[in-house]
Design an enzyme around this catalytic site. Structure first.
Site, short mmCIF file in Angstrom:
data_model
loop_
_atom_site.label_atom_id
_atom_site.label_comp_id
_atom_site.label_asym_id
_atom_site.label_seq_id
_atom_site.Cartn_x
_atom_site.Cartn_y
_atom_site.Cartn_z
N SER A 37 8.77 -3.80 8.31
CA SER A 37 7.85 -3.08 8.99
C SER A 37 6.36 -3.61 8.95
O SER A 37 6.07 -4.21 7.88
CB SER A 37 7.57 -1.65 8.46
OG SER A 37 6.59 -0.96 9.20
N LYS A 61 6.95 -0.75 13.33
CA LYS A 61 5.51 -0.85 12.63
C LYS A 61 5.36 0.79 12.02
O LYS A 61 5.71 1.76 12.51
CB LYS A 61 4.56 -0.81 13.59
CG LYS A 61 3.06 -1.30 12.85
CD LYS A 61 2.14 -1.90 13.83
CE LYS A 61 0.74 -2.05 13.46
NZ LYS A 61 0.81 -2.34 12.25
N ALA A 86 -4.86 -6.16 4.89
CA ALA A 86 -5.26 -4.63 4.69
C ALA A 86 -5.54 -4.19 6.12
O ALA A 86 -6.55 -3.72 6.48
CB ALA A 86 -6.78 -4.81 3.86
N ASN A 116 9.90 3.18 10.44
CA ASN A 116 9.16 3.47 9.25
C ASN A 116 8.03 4.32 9.66
O ASN A 116 7.29 4.38 10.57
CB ASN A 116 8.44 1.83 9.01
CG ASN A 116 7.80 1.83 7.70
OD1 ASN A 116 6.44 2.46 7.84
ND2 ASN A 116 8.35 1.20 6.78
N CYS A 147 1.28 4.82 0.74
CA CYS A 147 0.08 5.37 1.34
C CYS A 147 -0.86 6.31 0.31
O CYS A 147 -0.07 7.06 -0.55
CB CYS A 147 0.30 6.38 2.48
SG CYS A 147 1.32 5.57 3.86
N THR A 210 4.38 -4.47 -0.53
CA THR A 210 3.31 -5.52 -1.03
C THR A 210 2.70 -5.20 -2.35
O THR A 210 2.53 -4.15 -2.84
CB THR A 210 2.18 -5.79 0.07
OG1 THR A 210 1.50 -4.56 0.26
CG2 THR A 210 2.76 -6.48 1.30
#
Length: 319
Positions: A37, A61, A86, A116, A147, A210
């Site tokens: 994603s 995405k 970012a 996703n 998140c 990440t």
């Protein structure tokens, strides 16, 4: 279920003697290669380069309830053996994804896609997952718990076993399709969080997202990206990803999708030996738009060199 037509389109030359197929949470894939994603859009961008039906699937995405413009620019920074981003979950929002992106996807992608989903509250996760669960093209829901939780000081849902489990339970209560929780590596004990998600009902786990990184421009004496820090991805994080996949796959009974720094067919095999049932390819797609295709095509020859007849037989073979 993959039909004969799909097999004839997606199987690379020379694959007949080697079995690349895997089963992920009940979803049958021709091969384990899945663009991650955020690196493959909604598929439309990459179909100009090749027939993306060669892939096992792809994760589209990260999608939120409302449309998001994302973070201010600059929001990408190159670095040794990787990159920092970012982007800020830029996406058109769940309504437009369902109304526009999925119907368009159906015209050129003949396999189940991975949805996703991101959110900034438990309610947002549940709302988006319930909506996307109704879509026929979606075979699996991947929930990004990296998140920030806006109701609890901005700490990521994925950094707390309790918060990750709460999201998992809320999503599972409103969905019928398999749910995979994508975990953050920016934690002290990823096994504890993985176990909490499994106990809360997750059907699978994806790791790693990440890592947290930063670059500074020495001339300007300022951070390179406007957001100061961002997600570090690319080949440099591969050993960390392999280690975490190894740890989590031995601690949990549900399938694991390996992700992080995958660039070659041998990387895919290494990740599967560590315990991954399928493997996502992320930053490599941004460097080389043919990366995932080339990995799929290179797998049979790599399997032959290593004496592997069926990929699914090597999952977790390293003790």
């Amino acid at each position: 279920m993959v039909n004969d037509t799909q097999k004839s389109v997606s199987a690379p030359e020379g694959a007949a003697a080697r079995d690349l197929s895997v089963e992920l949470c009940g979803l049958k894939l021709d091969n384990p290669v899945i663009p991650a994603s955020g690196t493959f859009g909604y598929g439309n961008e990459f179909r100009e380069f090749y027939d993306i039906n060669i892939l096992g699937s792809f994760s589209f995405k990260g999608t939120t309830r409302e449309a998001r413009f994302g973070n201010p620019t600059p929001r990408i920074a190159e670095c040794e053996a990787g990159m920092i981003n970012a982007v800020g979950l830029q996406n058109p929002g769940i309504d437009r994804v369902i109304a526009e992106e999925l119907p368009r996807l159906k015209t050129f992608f003949r396999k189940p896609v991975i949805a996703n989903i991101s959110g900034f509250s438990v309610e947002e996760y549940a709302y988006c997952c319930e909506r996307i669960d109704r879509e026929e093209q979606v075979g699996l829901i991947e929930v990004n718990v990296s998140c920030p939780n806006v109701r609890h000081g901005g700490m990521s849902f994925g950094t707390s076993p309790e918060a990750a489990a709460e999201v998992t339970r809320a999503v599972k209560a409103v969905t019928t399709k398999p749910v995979v929780i994508k975990l953050s590596p920016n934690v002290t004990d990823i096994v504890a969080i993985a176990r909490a998600c499994e106990q809360a009902g997750a059907d699978g786990l994806c790791l790693i997202n990440t890592m947290l990184g930063m670059r500074i421009d020495p001339v300007r004496r300022r951070p390179v990206i406007a957001n100061t820090m961002g997600g570090f991805s690319g080949p440099a994080i591969f050993p960390v990803a392999v280690r975490m996949v190894y740890q989590v796959s031995r601690a949990c009974r549900i399938p694991v999708i390996g992700c992080g720094g995958v660039v070659t067919a041998r990387d895919v095999i290494e990740m599967m030996m560590a315990g991954a049932t399928a493997v996502e390819v992320g930053a490599a797609n941004l460097v080389n738009p043919y990366a995932s295709k080339e990995i799929v095509e290179a797998l049979p020859a790599e399997m032959e060199r290593l004496g592997i007849g069926r990929l699914r037989d090597i999952v977790g073979c390293v003790e």
